[in-house]
Design a protein around this motif. Structure first.
Motif, PDB file in Angstrom:
ATOM      1  N   ASN A   1       0.110  -0.715   0.247  1.00  0.00           N
ATOM      2  CA  ASN A   1       0.207  -0.257  -0.246  1.00  0.00           C
ATOM      3  C   ASN A   1       0.965   1.216   0.113  1.00  0.00           C
ATOM      4  O   ASN A   1       0.472   2.520   0.557  1.00  0.00           O
ATOM      5  N   LEU A   2       2.168   1.186  -0.296  1.00  0.00           N
ATOM      6  CA  LEU A   2       2.868   2.402   0.244  1.00  0.00           C
ATOM      7  C   LEU A   2       2.574   3.267  -0.818  1.00  0.00           C
ATOM      8  O   LEU A   2       3.064   3.200  -2.422  1.00  0.00           O
ATOM      9  N   TRP A   3       2.033   4.519  -0.778  1.00  0.00           N
ATOM     10  CA  TRP A   3       1.956   5.278  -1.709  1.00  0.00           C
ATOM     11  C   TRP A   3       2.782   6.656  -2.131  1.00  0.00           C
ATOM     12  O   TRP A   3       3.038   7.758  -2.720  1.00  0.00           O
ATOM     13  N   PHE A   4       4.051   7.229  -0.440  1.00  0.00           N
ATOM     14  CA  PHE A   4       4.663   8.418  -0.497  1.00  0.00           C
ATOM     15  C   PHE A   4       6.139   7.420   0.230  1.00  0.00           C
ATOM     16  O   PHE A   4       5.585   6.623   0.734  1.00  0.00           O
ATOM     17  N   SER A   5       7.285   8.138   0.597  1.00  0.00           N
ATOM     18  CA  SER A   5       9.077   7.812   0.434  1.00  0.00           C
ATOM     19  C   SER A   5       9.322   7.918   1.949  1.00  0.00           C
ATOM     20  O   SER A   5       9.607   6.608   2.683  1.00  0.00           O
ATOM     21  N   MET A   6       8.720   8.386   2.450  1.00  0.00           N
ATOM     22  CA  MET A   6       9.072   8.387   4.311  1.00  0.00           C
ATOM     23  C   MET A   6       8.865   7.374   5.317  1.00  0.00           C
ATOM     24  O   MET A   6       9.491   7.249   5.523  1.00  0.00           O
ATOM     25  N   PRO A   7       7.966   6.391   4.437  1.00  0.00           N
ATOM     26  CA  PRO A   7       7.283   5.732   6.031  1.00  0.00           C
ATOM     27  C   PRO A   7       9.154   4.813   5.336  1.00  0.00           C
ATOM     28  O   PRO A   7       9.638   4.053   6.551  1.00  0.00           O
ATOM     29  N   VAL A   8       9.407   3.448   4.946  1.00  0.00           N
ATOM     30  CA  VAL A   8      10.708   3.272   4.039  1.00  0.00           C
ATOM     31  C   VAL A   8      11.758   3.497   4.737  1.00  0.00           C
ATOM     32  O   VAL A   8      12.357   3.079   5.629  1.00  0.00           O
ATOM     33  N   ALA A   9      11.945   5.081   4.711  1.00  0.00           N
ATOM     34  CA  ALA A   9      13.087   5.886   5.410  1.00  0.00           C
ATOM     35  C   ALA A   9      12.804   5.749   7.343  1.00  0.00           C
ATOM     36  O   ALA A   9      13.450   4.449   7.247  1.00  0.00           O
ATOM     37  N   TRP A  10      11.779   5.440   7.536  1.00  0.00           N
ATOM     38  CA  TRP A  10      11.311   5.030   9.395  1.00  0.00           C
ATOM     39  C   TRP A  10      11.504   3.402   8.915  1.00  0.00           C
ATOM     40  O   TRP A  10      12.201   3.402  10.437  1.00  0.00           O
ATOM     41  N   ALA A  11      10.979   2.774   8.365  1.00  0.00           N
ATOM     42  CA  ALA A  11      12.115   1.451   9.147  1.00  0.00           C
ATOM     43  C   ALA A  11      12.646   0.658   8.840  1.00  0.00           C
ATOM     44  O   ALA A  11      13.566   0.333   9.966  1.00  0.00           O
ATOM     45  N   LEU A  12      13.662   1.898   7.538  1.00  0.00           N
ATOM     46  CA  LEU A  12      14.393   1.533   7.298  1.00  0.00           C
ATOM     47  C   LEU A  12      15.986   1.821   8.670  1.00  0.00           C
ATOM     48  O   LEU A  12      16.356   1.518   9.402  1.00  0.00           O
ATOM     49  N   LEU A  13      15.842   3.442   9.439  1.00  0.00           N
ATOM     50  CA  LEU A  13      16.464   3.448  10.104  1.00  0.00           C
ATOM     51  C   LEU A  13      15.868   2.778  11.571  1.00  0.00           C
ATOM     52  O   LEU A  13      16.603   2.229  12.385  1.00  0.00           O
ATOM     53  N   GLY A  14      14.771   2.384  12.092  1.00  0.00           N
ATOM     54  CA  GLY A  14      14.903   1.627  12.858  1.00  0.00           C
ATOM     55  C   GLY A  14      15.096   0.269  12.912  1.00  0.00           C
ATOM     56  O   GLY A  14      15.049  -0.165  13.440  1.00  0.00           O
ATOM     57  N   LEU A  15      15.262  -0.544  11.684  1.00  0.00           N
ATOM     58  CA  LEU A  15      15.820  -1.715  11.772  1.00  0.00           C
ATOM     59  C   LEU A  15      17.206  -1.878  12.195  1.00  0.00           C
ATOM     60  O   LEU A  15      17.148  -2.316  12.848  1.00  0.00           O
TER      61      LEU A  15
END
Length: 408
Positions: A39-53
């Motif tokens: 359901n991804l439609w904008f990029s910032m959630p990916v940054a949160w996930a990569l940084l969080g992981l």
């Protein structure tokens, strides 16, 4: 960084969970339309996930807890920057206004506690795109491991992602006063990701990965006519594939769009039945409707729905998706009472079936007139494949960041 405060997705509507037993089918057709992206439609959630992981792995913490807290911090920054007015502007891009309004302490300890943020964060939609785009591998989100090139991207000295990583790692480690850390504005959902991550994401979208997935994503990207056209059943009505889509992709797009059109029309019929129950309640009459009464009152709509099912059957059947075929068989029934009973049984939330009576369902205290707009927290329905637009919006954002030439 580039602000995207007006960019929102076409909503994926499940009003009060009225999915009519088609949730799995709708997800399947969206996945076929744009594989690997969820359901991804904008990029910032990916940054949160990569940084969080990465931070969770380095500190031996739970990745879900860390990533949820980072998302909460970002959302708090968005609400603060807009004085709470952002929800209407960006719709479902920003969450948690009510809960986060009660939070003053913006430390990791505060934002990571249970109940500080929403129960359904955007983080929940990220497992599929992280795997599908080759950014991480593993099963559940908490067990995902970042790809080696992603680790290199995060750890590059003097680069914007490394600066975000160090600042958030210090925040998770308890450094700071509990006031908004400076890094919060840089990870707000109202801004885009740093250019290096935008380049990586665009490469994974269109240049690296499974050939069949890349081909379908490229076709969606290259279909310029989608810019001004809703991807509904009218667009895919012709059996001959429209370039740049191949035959199998076109088949799946036709089936998914036709199913969503039929579901939309079925929901309109159910809302009219809901309105009839509401009228009875307001008049002080028994709040019920027999199936015979429903057939008599709404015969024209039921018959119209059946005609649409006949028209769209050749679009749905070739895809072979079992739930959509079962729904189609119901709508093709010659007995109108069977159609009414079947739809009410598939609802079971706003309306329910008791013998031969249609009654308010578990959320029936909230009966609404047919034309009532969605309330806060609900999303209106559009009968089309939203992920086509979601991917195109994501690609447009990434391209704008790259062209703008933010810090490399």
């Amino acid at each position: 960084m580039i602000s995207w405060d007006a960019l929102t997705p076409d909503p994926d509507y499940r009003r009060r969970q009225q999915d009519l037993g088609l949730r799995r089918a709708v997800v399947s057709f969206n996945d076929r339309a744009v594989p690997g992206l969820g359901n991804l439609w904008f990029s910032m959630p990916v940054a949160w996930a990569l940084l969080g992981l990465k931070i969770a792995a380095d500190r031996n913490l739970n990745a879900v807890t860390v990533t949820n807290a980072i998302e909460a911090l970002a959302m708090k920054a968005a609400h603060s920057a807009s004085s709470g007015a952002v929800d209407k502007a960006v719709h479902s891009r920003v969450r948690g206004q009510r809960k986060l309004a009660l939070v003053d302490d913006q430390s990791f300890a505060s934002l990571s506690r249970r109940g500080a943020y929403v129960s359904q964060p955007l983080r929940q939609m990220l497992q599929q795109p992280l795997n599908g785009l080759g950014l991480a591998t593993g099963g559940r989100f908490a067990t995902l491991e970042l790809a080696s090139d992603v680790l290199t991207l995060l750890e590059g000295k003097g680069k914007p992602l490394k600066e975000l990583l160090d600042a958030l790692d210090a925040w998770v480690g308890g450094k700071g006063s509990g006031k908004k850390p400076p890094v919060a504005d840089s990870i707000s959902p109202l801004v885009s990701v740093p250019r290096p991550l935008a380049i990586k994401l665009r490469s994974r979208l269109f240049e690296e990965g499974r050939p069949e997935d890349l081909a379908r994503r490229r076709s969606v990207r290259d279909a310029d006519w989608l810019d001004e056209t809703r991807a509904d059943a009218r667009v895919f009505a012709e059996a001959t594939p429209r370039p740049p889509f191949d035959a199998e992709h076109w088949r799946d797009l036709r089936a998914g769009s036709a199913l969503l059109a039929l579901r939309h029309k079925a929901l309109l019929l159910l809302r009219d039945m809901e309105g009839a129950l509401l009228d009875a309640r307001q008049a002080g009459l028994p709040v019920r409707l027999t199936t015979k009464e429903a057939v008599a009152r709404f015969a024209a709509q039921i018959e119209d729905l059946g005609r649409d099912a006949v028209t769209m059957a050749p679009m749905i059947e070739p895809a072979g998706e079992t739930d959509s075929l079962a729904f189609l068989r119901l709508l093709l029934s010659a007995d109108l009472g069977t159609v009414v009973r079947g739809l009410v049984m598939r609802d079971g939330t706003v309306l329910r079936l008791d013998g031969d009576r249609i009654l308010p369902g578990p959320v029936g205290d909230d009966l609404r007139p047919p034309g009532a707009p969605p309330e806060e927290g609900e999303e209106d329905e559009q009968p089309d494949l939203r992920r086509l637009h979601a991917m195109r919006m994501l690609a447009a954002e990434l391209d704008a960041v790259i062209v703008a030439g933010d810090a490399a």
